[in-house]
Scaffold this motif. Structure first.
Motif, mmCIF file in Angstrom:
data_model
loop_
_atom_site.group_PDB
_atom_site.id
_atom_site.type_symbol
_atom_site.label_atom_id
_atom_site.label_comp_id
_atom_site.label_asym_id
_atom_site.label_seq_id
_atom_site.Cartn_x
_atom_site.Cartn_y
_atom_site.Cartn_z
ATOM 1 N N HIS A 9 -6.817 -0.240 2.080
ATOM 2 C CA HIS A 9 -7.862 0.785 2.180
ATOM 3 C C HIS A 9 -7.354 2.203 1.967
ATOM 4 C CE1 HIS A 9 -6.920 -0.413 6.385
ATOM 5 N NE2 HIS A 9 -7.616 -1.499 6.148
ATOM 6 N N GLY A 10 -6.569 2.401 0.912
ATOM 7 C CA GLY A 10 -6.105 3.731 0.524
ATOM 8 C C GLY A 10 -4.836 4.208 1.198
ATOM 9 N N ASP A 11 -4.341 3.478 2.179
ATOM 10 C CA ASP A 11 -3.111 3.858 2.876
ATOM 11 C C ASP A 11 -1.950 3.022 2.362
ATOM 12 O OD1 ASP A 11 -4.395 5.705 4.589
ATOM 13 O OD2 ASP A 11 -5.000 4.075 5.919
ATOM 14 N N THR A 12 -0.775 3.635 2.301
ATOM 15 C CA THR A 12 0.447 2.943 1.895
ATOM 16 C C THR A 12 1.476 3.089 3.004
ATOM 17 O OG1 THR A 12 0.013 3.461 -0.431
ATOM 18 C CG2 THR A 12 2.258 2.804 0.137
ATOM 19 N N VAL A 13 2.095 1.964 3.390
ATOM 20 C CA VAL A 13 3.115 1.986 4.443
ATOM 21 C C VAL A 13 4.360 1.239 3.975
ATOM 22 C CG1 VAL A 13 1.420 2.140 6.312
ATOM 23 C CG2 VAL A 13 2.260 -0.101 5.583
ATOM 24 N N ASN A 14 5.443 1.499 4.658
ATOM 25 C CA ASN A 14 6.704 0.809 4.401
ATOM 26 C C ASN A 14 6.549 -0.654 4.812
ATOM 27 O OD1 ASN A 14 9.318 -0.235 4.509
ATOM 28 N ND2 ASN A 14 10.195 1.636 5.350
ATOM 29 N N GLY A 15 6.776 -1.564 3.856
ATOM 30 C CA GLY A 15 6.640 -2.986 4.126
ATOM 31 C C GLY A 15 7.752 -3.566 4.982
ATOM 32 N N LYS A 16 8.726 -2.733 5.337
ATOM 33 C CA LYS A 16 9.817 -3.188 6.198
ATOM 34 C C LYS A 16 9.672 -2.632 7.614
ATOM 35 C CE LYS A 16 13.019 -3.852 2.361
ATOM 36 N NZ LYS A 16 14.362 -3.576 1.820
ATOM 37 N N SER A 17 8.501 -2.048 7.900
ATOM 38 C CA SER A 17 8.224 -1.445 9.205
ATOM 39 C C SER A 17 7.057 -2.155 9.881
ATOM 40 C CB SER A 17 7.884 0.043 9.035
ATOM 41 O OG SER A 17 7.294 0.563 10.210
ATOM 42 N N ILE A 18 7.324 -2.812 10.992
ATOM 43 C CA ILE A 18 6.262 -3.534 11.694
ATOM 44 C C ILE A 18 5.185 -2.569 12.189
ATOM 45 C CG2 ILE A 18 7.404 -3.582 13.944
ATOM 46 C CD1 ILE A 18 6.243 -6.468 14.228
ATOM 47 N N ILE A 19 5.598 -1.394 12.659
ATOM 48 C CA ILE A 19 4.628 -0.404 13.140
ATOM 49 C C ILE A 19 3.754 0.070 11.984
ATOM 50 C CG2 ILE A 19 4.341 1.880 14.189
ATOM 51 C CD1 ILE A 19 5.373 -0.273 16.127
ATOM 52 N N GLY A 20 4.372 0.307 10.831
ATOM 53 C CA GLY A 20 3.615 0.729 9.660
ATOM 54 C C GLY A 20 2.586 -0.304 9.256
ATOM 55 N N ILE A 21 3.006 -1.557 9.189
ATOM 56 C CA ILE A 21 2.097 -2.627 8.765
ATOM 57 C C ILE A 21 0.953 -2.787 9.759
ATOM 58 C CG2 ILE A 21 1.899 -5.114 8.414
ATOM 59 C CD1 ILE A 21 4.705 -4.989 7.163
ATOM 60 N N MET A 22 1.254 -2.775 11.024
ATOM 61 C CA MET A 22 0.197 -2.921 12.028
ATOM 62 C C MET A 22 -0.756 -1.734 12.004
ATOM 63 S SD MET A 22 2.133 -4.865 15.117
ATOM 64 C CE MET A 22 0.650 -4.889 16.095
ATOM 65 N N SER A 23 -0.252 -0.551 11.633
ATOM 66 C CA SER A 23 -1.115 0.631 11.592
ATOM 67 C C SER A 23 -2.161 0.548 10.477
ATOM 68 C CB SER A 23 -0.274 1.905 11.425
ATOM 69 O OG SER A 23 0.226 2.011 10.105
ATOM 70 N N LEU A 24 -1.946 -0.331 9.498
ATOM 71 C CA LEU A 24 -2.938 -0.501 8.443
ATOM 72 C C LEU A 24 -4.247 -1.088 8.981
ATOM 73 C CD1 LEU A 24 -0.898 -1.930 5.438
ATOM 74 C CD2 LEU A 24 -1.989 0.314 5.593
ATOM 75 N N GLY A 25 -4.144 -1.889 10.021
ATOM 76 C CA GLY A 25 -5.335 -2.517 10.582
ATOM 77 C C GLY A 25 -6.056 -3.406 9.584
ATOM 78 N N ALA A 26 -5.295 -4.148 8.780
ATOM 79 C CA ALA A 26 -5.886 -5.012 7.753
ATOM 80 C C ALA A 26 -6.344 -6.327 8.377
ATOM 81 C CB ALA A 26 -4.880 -5.264 6.645
#
Length: 87
Positions: free
Chosen positions: A38-55
């Protein structure tokens, strides 16, 4: 750069367990890995980043990898998603 768009099919989407499995797999590659939703890009090696996507289930995500093993990285991560994060 290699990328692949996919639809999350597992019931819970990118919840904690799925995110941890994704990160564990992503960290096995030397390429830079990103995950987009949904328009956001996060580091795929960061669990916090991935969870912050809320996918959630049914949402489209894009896996991106850039580096010497980018093809293998995207293929392996896509397979994880296709298999609903079952290892």
């Amino acid at each position: 750069m290699k990328e692949k768009e996919m639809t999350l099919q597992n019931k819970e989407g990118l919840h904690a367990r799925a995110a941890a499995i994704f990160v564990r797999c992503a960290n096995g590659f030397s390429s830079d890995i990103n995950l987009k939703a949904h328009g956001d890009t996060v580091n795929g090696k960061s669990i916090i980043g991935i969870m912050s996507l809320g996918a959630y289930s049914g949402e489209k995500i894009t896996i991106q990898a850039d580096g010497p093993d980018e093809v293998e990285a995207v293929d392996s991560l896509a397979k994880l998603i296709e298999e609903n994060f079952e290892m």
